[in-house]
Design an enzyme around this catalytic site. Sequence first.
Site, PDB file in Angstrom:
ATOM      1  N   ASN A  83       0.802  -1.229   0.000  1.00 56.02           N
ATOM      2  CA  ASN A  83       0.000   0.000   0.000  1.00 56.02           C
ATOM      3  C   ASN A  83       0.837   1.281   0.000  1.00 56.02           C
ATOM      4  O   ASN A  83       0.371   2.318  -0.470  1.00 56.02           O
ATOM      5  CB  ASN A  83      -0.912  -0.023   1.242  1.00 56.02           C
ATOM      6  CG  ASN A  83      -1.501   1.326   1.546  1.00 56.02           C
ATOM      7  OD1 ASN A  83      -2.483   1.738   0.925  1.00 56.02           O
ATOM      8  ND2 ASN A  83      -0.912   2.060   2.490  1.00 56.02           N
ATOM      9  N   SER A  89      -3.902   2.531  -8.903  1.00 55.41           N
ATOM     10  CA  SER A  89      -4.734   3.747  -8.936  1.00 55.41           C
ATOM     11  C   SER A  89      -5.437   3.795 -10.283  1.00 55.41           C
ATOM     12  O   SER A  89      -4.906   3.278 -11.281  1.00 55.41           O
ATOM     13  CB  SER A  89      -3.837   4.979  -8.799  1.00 55.41           C
ATOM     14  OG  SER A  89      -4.545   6.146  -9.161  1.00 55.41           O
ATOM     15  N   TYR A 111       3.765   9.249 -11.280  1.00 57.35           N
ATOM     16  CA  TYR A 111       2.814   8.464 -10.468  1.00 57.35           C
ATOM     17  C   TYR A 111       2.061   7.464 -11.347  1.00 57.35           C
ATOM     18  O   TYR A 111       1.926   6.288 -11.004  1.00 57.35           O
ATOM     19  CB  TYR A 111       1.856   9.443  -9.784  1.00 57.35           C
ATOM     20  CG  TYR A 111       0.871   8.824  -8.824  1.00 57.35           C
ATOM     21  CD1 TYR A 111       1.266   8.442  -7.538  1.00 57.35           C
ATOM     22  CD2 TYR A 111      -0.471   8.660  -9.174  1.00 57.35           C
ATOM     23  CE1 TYR A 111       0.350   7.900  -6.647  1.00 57.35           C
ATOM     24  CE2 TYR A 111      -1.382   8.117  -8.289  1.00 57.35           C
ATOM     25  CZ  TYR A 111      -0.966   7.744  -7.017  1.00 57.35           C
ATOM     26  OH  TYR A 111      -1.883   7.208  -6.130  1.00 57.35           O
TER      27      TYR A 111
END
Length: 248
Positions: free
Chosen positions: A91, A143, A156
């Site tokens: 995570n 994500s 990211y």
Amino acid sequence: MKMLAGKNALVTGGSRGIGRAVAITLANHGANIAFTDLVYDDQAKAVEKELAGLGVKARGYASNAAKYDETEKTVDEVATEFGTIDILVNNAGITKDTLLMRMTEEQWDDVINVNLKSVFNFTKTVQKYMLKQRSGSIINMSSVVGLSGNAGQSNYAASKAGILGFTKSVAREVGSRNVRCNAIAPGFIITDMTAALPDDIREQWIAGIPLKRGGTPEDVANIALFLASDLSSYVSGQVISVCGGMKT
Ligand code: NAI
């Protein structure tokens, strides 16, 4: 009997936000919890206390997930202390958002190392225990940005898309030993990470979500519970979006 009774889970970046919610949700269903974060501070101690209050074994570890040697040491310590590792939740993550034209090499490297290399570090070091015991569930926090990309988040998005390719490959490698590997793709979840965004950007995001609200860490934790448990015993190599319908 609780769904995860007798299972041991390791959650990275568990001191706050989504990681903390995952740790608490798994503990509520009976799992013992080892969690890591960069430092073992008052926040980590509070989570440890909250977990122990749920009647499970709980321990926080200071461990930089981006560092292979630290990870290996931590995983071996957890395995010694808990006996087995049945569930791994990768995570830990960070953002260093900026347009590519302004992005420094350091901003790129930091995000790739913390978000993607950490997943390699923990999966590689935990898999030896799971393969030996012929069971395990690995859950990687990607994500929706890894699926669709996002301006200002090329580092990211690349790290989160990388997690998806890694998840699917590992699922193919370890399936024959009854080890499963899946990814969760959260959308806009209200945590310290998103609190850093300006109000107008936050409102813009929420307006584009069919369910018209940001998600809670618990919304994500419930999917981690599903993937950790036998409810998902025939699910591997998959990506589940938790985004209020934003990504279809
Ligand atoms: P957060 O910033 O609230 O919590 C992240 C935790 O990870 C913190 O406790 C932090 O100290 C820890 N951490 C950071 N670098 C670390 C390292 N090198 N080693 C160990 N621990 C480290 O973030 P949040 O929102 O809870 O995010 C958790 C995960 O979910 C991240 O991977 C993030 O990318 C992902 N995610 C979050 C979304 C959101 O909207 N909040 C959306 C999609 C994905």
